[in-house]
Enzyme design. Sequence first.
Site, PDB file in Angstrom:
ATOM      1  N   CYS A   2      35.027 -25.287  25.832  1.00 57.68           N
ATOM      2  CA  CYS A   2      35.488 -25.026  27.161  1.00 57.68           C
ATOM      3  C   CYS A   2      34.252 -25.172  28.055  1.00 57.68           C
ATOM      4  CB  CYS A   2      35.714 -23.667  27.160  1.00 57.68           C
ATOM      5  SG  CYS A   2      36.742 -22.658  26.087  1.00 57.68           S
ATOM      6  N   ARG A  27      35.704 -31.203  28.699  1.00 53.99           N
ATOM      7  CA  ARG A  27      35.393 -30.163  27.594  1.00 53.99           C
ATOM      8  C   ARG A  27      36.548 -29.249  27.316  1.00 53.99           C
ATOM      9  NH1 ARG A  27      29.775 -29.513  27.063  1.00 53.99           N
ATOM     10  NH2 ARG A  27      30.300 -27.550  25.806  1.00 53.99           N
ATOM     11  N   TRP A  75      39.794 -24.759  26.259  1.00 51.19           N
ATOM     12  CA  TRP A  75      40.181 -25.305  25.164  1.00 51.19           C
ATOM     13  C   TRP A  75      40.619 -24.147  24.133  1.00 51.19           C
ATOM     14  CZ3 TRP A  75      39.651 -26.135  19.957  1.00 51.19           C
ATOM     15  CH2 TRP A  75      40.335 -26.912  19.140  1.00 51.19           C
ATOM     16  N   ASN A  99      32.442 -19.397  26.218  1.00 52.28           N
ATOM     17  CA  ASN A  99      32.763 -20.546  25.413  1.00 52.28           C
ATOM     18  C   ASN A  99      32.258 -20.305  24.164  1.00 52.28           C
ATOM     19  OD1 ASN A  99      32.816 -23.218  24.270  1.00 52.28           O
ATOM     20  ND2 ASN A  99      31.042 -23.785  25.276  1.00 52.28           N
ATOM     21  N   GLY A 100      33.143 -20.547  23.025  1.00 51.76           N
ATOM     22  CA  GLY A 100      32.599 -20.171  21.684  1.00 51.76           C
ATOM     23  C   GLY A 100      33.630 -19.278  20.892  1.00 51.76           C
ATOM     24  N   GLU A 478      37.246 -46.903  13.015  1.00 52.10           N
ATOM     25  CA  GLU A 478      37.059 -46.461  14.442  1.00 52.10           C
ATOM     26  C   GLU A 478      38.315 -47.171  15.356  1.00 52.10           C
ATOM     27  OE1 GLU A 478      35.428 -44.527  16.167  1.00 52.10           O
ATOM     28  OE2 GLU A 478      35.535 -45.241  18.162  1.00 52.10           O
ATOM     29  N   LYS A 482      40.504 -44.355  17.648  1.00 51.12           N
ATOM     30  CA  LYS A 482      40.810 -44.533  19.064  1.00 51.12           C
ATOM     31  C   LYS A 482      42.072 -44.794  19.523  1.00 51.12           C
ATOM     32  CE  LYS A 482      37.764 -44.021  20.329  1.00 51.12           C
ATOM     33  NZ  LYS A 482      36.499 -43.724  19.848  1.00 51.12           N
ATOM     34  N   GLU A 485      44.132 -41.168  18.970  1.00 51.26           N
ATOM     35  CA  GLU A 485      43.701 -40.031  19.864  1.00 51.26           C
ATOM     36  C   GLU A 485      44.201 -40.406  21.392  1.00 51.26           C
ATOM     37  OE1 GLU A 485      39.468 -39.042  20.371  1.00 51.26           O
ATOM     38  OE2 GLU A 485      39.052 -41.203  20.372  1.00 51.26           O
ATOM     39  N   HIS A 501      47.488 -51.171  -2.997  1.00 49.93           N
ATOM     40  CA  HIS A 501      47.537 -49.941  -4.110  1.00 49.93           C
ATOM     41  C   HIS A 501      48.386 -48.885  -3.525  1.00 49.93           C
ATOM     42  CE1 HIS A 501      45.064 -52.000  -6.749  1.00 49.93           C
ATOM     43  NE2 HIS A 501      44.282 -52.648  -5.665  1.00 49.93           N
ATOM     44  N   LYS A 600      36.146 -33.031  24.551  1.00 48.90           N
ATOM     45  CA  LYS A 600      35.152 -33.771  24.360  1.00 48.90           C
ATOM     46  C   LYS A 600      33.891 -33.211  23.364  1.00 48.90           C
ATOM     47  CE  LYS A 600      32.836 -37.620  25.403  1.00 48.90           C
ATOM     48  NZ  LYS A 600      33.147 -38.839  24.573  1.00 48.90           N
TER      49      LYS A 600
HETATM   50  O1  M6R Z   1      29.557 -35.371  20.493  1.00 54.02           O
HETATM   51  P1  M6R Z   1      29.717 -36.002  18.913  1.00 54.02           P
HETATM   52  O2  M6R Z   1      29.335 -37.594  19.050  1.00 54.02           O
HETATM   53  O3  M6R Z   1      28.998 -35.211  17.953  1.00 54.02           O
HETATM   54  O4  M6R Z   1      31.398 -35.791  18.874  1.00 54.02           O
HETATM   55  C1  M6R Z   1      31.756 -36.162  17.627  1.00 54.02           C
HETATM   56  C2  M6R Z   1      33.401 -36.473  17.697  1.00 54.02           C
HETATM   57  O5  M6R Z   1      34.066 -35.059  18.094  1.00 54.02           O
HETATM   58  C3  M6R Z   1      33.784 -37.301  18.678  1.00 54.02           C
HETATM   59  O6  M6R Z   1      33.158 -38.794  18.375  1.00 54.02           O
HETATM   60  C4  M6R Z   1      35.210 -37.611  18.573  1.00 54.02           C
HETATM   61  O7  M6R Z   1      35.772 -38.370  17.266  1.00 54.02           O
HETATM   62  C5  M6R Z   1      35.498 -38.728  19.820  1.00 54.02           C
HETATM   63  N1  M6R Z   1      36.679 -38.033  20.657  1.00 54.02           N
HETATM   64  C6  M6R Z   1      36.266 -39.747  19.282  1.00 54.02           C
HETATM   65  O8  M6R Z   1      36.667 -40.699  20.393  1.00 54.02           O
END
Ligand code: M6R
Length: 605
Positions: A2, A27, A75, A99-100, A478, A482, A485, A501, A600
């Site tokens: 959050c 966040r 969140w 937050n936590g 990657e 991308k 998500e 396979h 994020k």
């Molecule tokens: O802040 P961080 O790099 O540790 O975050 C890791 C992942 O949560 C982050 O890369 C996530 O997979 C992204 N949303 C991907 O785009």
Amino acid sequence: MCGIIGYSGNLEAEQVLISGLEQLEYRGYDSAGIARMTRDAVEITKTTGNVSALKRKLEEKATLTSHCGIGHTRWATHGGVTEENAHPHRFGKITLIHNGIIENYKKIREDYGKGTRFCSQTDTEIAAMLMDTFYDGNPEEAIWKTTAKLEGSYAFCVLFEDIPNVVYCIRKVSPLVAAYAKEGAFVASDVTALIAYTQDYFVVPEDTILVLTDEKAELHNQKGNVVKPEMLHVKWDFASAQKNGYPHYMLKEIYEQPEALQRTIAPRMKENIPDFEDDQIPDSIFESIQQVKIVACGTAMHAGLIGKVLIEKRVRIPVGVEIASEFRYADPIIDQKTLVIVISQSGETIDTLASLRLAKELGAVTIGIVNVKGSTIARESDYVFYTHAGPEIAVASTKAYTVQIAALCLLTMRLALIKKTLGRGEITRDFALLKESIECVKHALLLEPEIQKMTACLTEASDLFFIGRGIDYALSCEGSIKLKEISYIHSEAYAAGELKHGTISLITEGVPVIAIATQESVFSKMVSNIREVKARGAKVILITKESMQVEESIFDYHFTIPEIADDYTPIPAAVILQLIAYHTSVRRGLNVDQPRNLAKSVTVE
Ligand code: M6R
């Protein structure tokens, strides 16, 4: 996860809290709320939805003058997305945001809240109840008594109803930064919410209480003594954290990659060899290293997959890439001769942080590749290699990924130099290639209009596959995350040779396959794999280097990156994949910067 903000000063609290929440919205964006303090009351406004929904709700209310308050963008963890579960939570004289995760909230409810009717399903309300139980006019004592009972992670900002215009804060694991400027005192989950007022801030240390008044932001330890903060300075300014005319943060951040790479690479160049003297990473730590573990989550972990290929090829020592949430519980085999590289854009990802702590306990040498200055992982790593991507606001990580690859390239070169697996001449050549990759990124960005057109063929897809071999397979992982998500299209990344396979049974007429074939050594093998999917009706979107000869029959769309050595192709090729994901999401009319269910910075397990 959050976002939280607190303020006491001479500005209208509503304005400060709302603009802070807008900066922190990445966040978490399930719900949002603020509490404003007046001389005799604390007024709460909260709602499900994003900060704009909160703004609309505030507009419907009578004007309220307040110069102190707290704000939260959520969140959801405990309890669904409802207005009752949104923060702030009030219990008795206490109003707080959190937050936590309070892991032992059930026990606390049993011990202290039997028979009490709670308004929400959250752990946070239980914490507010506990603090109210302990409050008898001494706020700091109530906070210490409360946190002594709590297990888990927290960053709290608290208003005590009978102490006007003061915000009390405390944290464990979850981040909090604070600052004092001419407009007053501020606290927030991260510096992006403070940057409109000041570039100088400090991280709130654990085991201290932060007290915000309109005159200061002061730290107190448990004995009540004032603790001097360790000030930090952030180089970027408010404008860097805005969209600057781009429709989305993600697109802006994709376009920022040439500068971000330049900022990460250039300061480490001495006589055309990477040098980490300014990073205070001594060569001596590399000398006895016999294995490397790269630990991270999501996109950062995918950067690690590229790092593995680079290090094993050039330094000839084994490299394991570990998902942090697995590594921390896997009883890993590491010792003093292991270099553990943790990668994190935010520097706050809880699993990566826990992995770092474990690696240190087991005696490994640790380096954090981190973007956010002063973040927990940066502070706790033995050595920190900052990437200089600037603020990354979009949930989908883009520029952070390419600079993480650049950081791994630089570390590989230095490691190879110290281990004498490459000579200075070879490293100088490598360094030049890395710099060349920046030009290739600029070229890849020019492909945007064509990529945008092509994505028309992806919008209706329900499944999609990315295939590649070697470093291209690492990049496929990657590309796949991308796309899924932000476009919500199911996709998988496959090592191209592995398709036969099992997975090839899913390739039917019209299924899109994004084939990355930039590696000369396995190019002919890739072409065979592409033929195999084409023969089954796949719609092939092919990415190669310019010089690679391909028959038109094997692709539907073809994008090329300029000539560059094989190991450096992921940096420009990543840009093409980012643009594919971006435009697919835009075409599907989705919230590109704030995809559903995501946040994020993942600060809960
Ligand atoms: O802040 P961080 O790099 O540790 O975050 C890791 C992942 O949560 C982050 O890369 C996530 O997979 C992204 N949303 C991907 O785009």
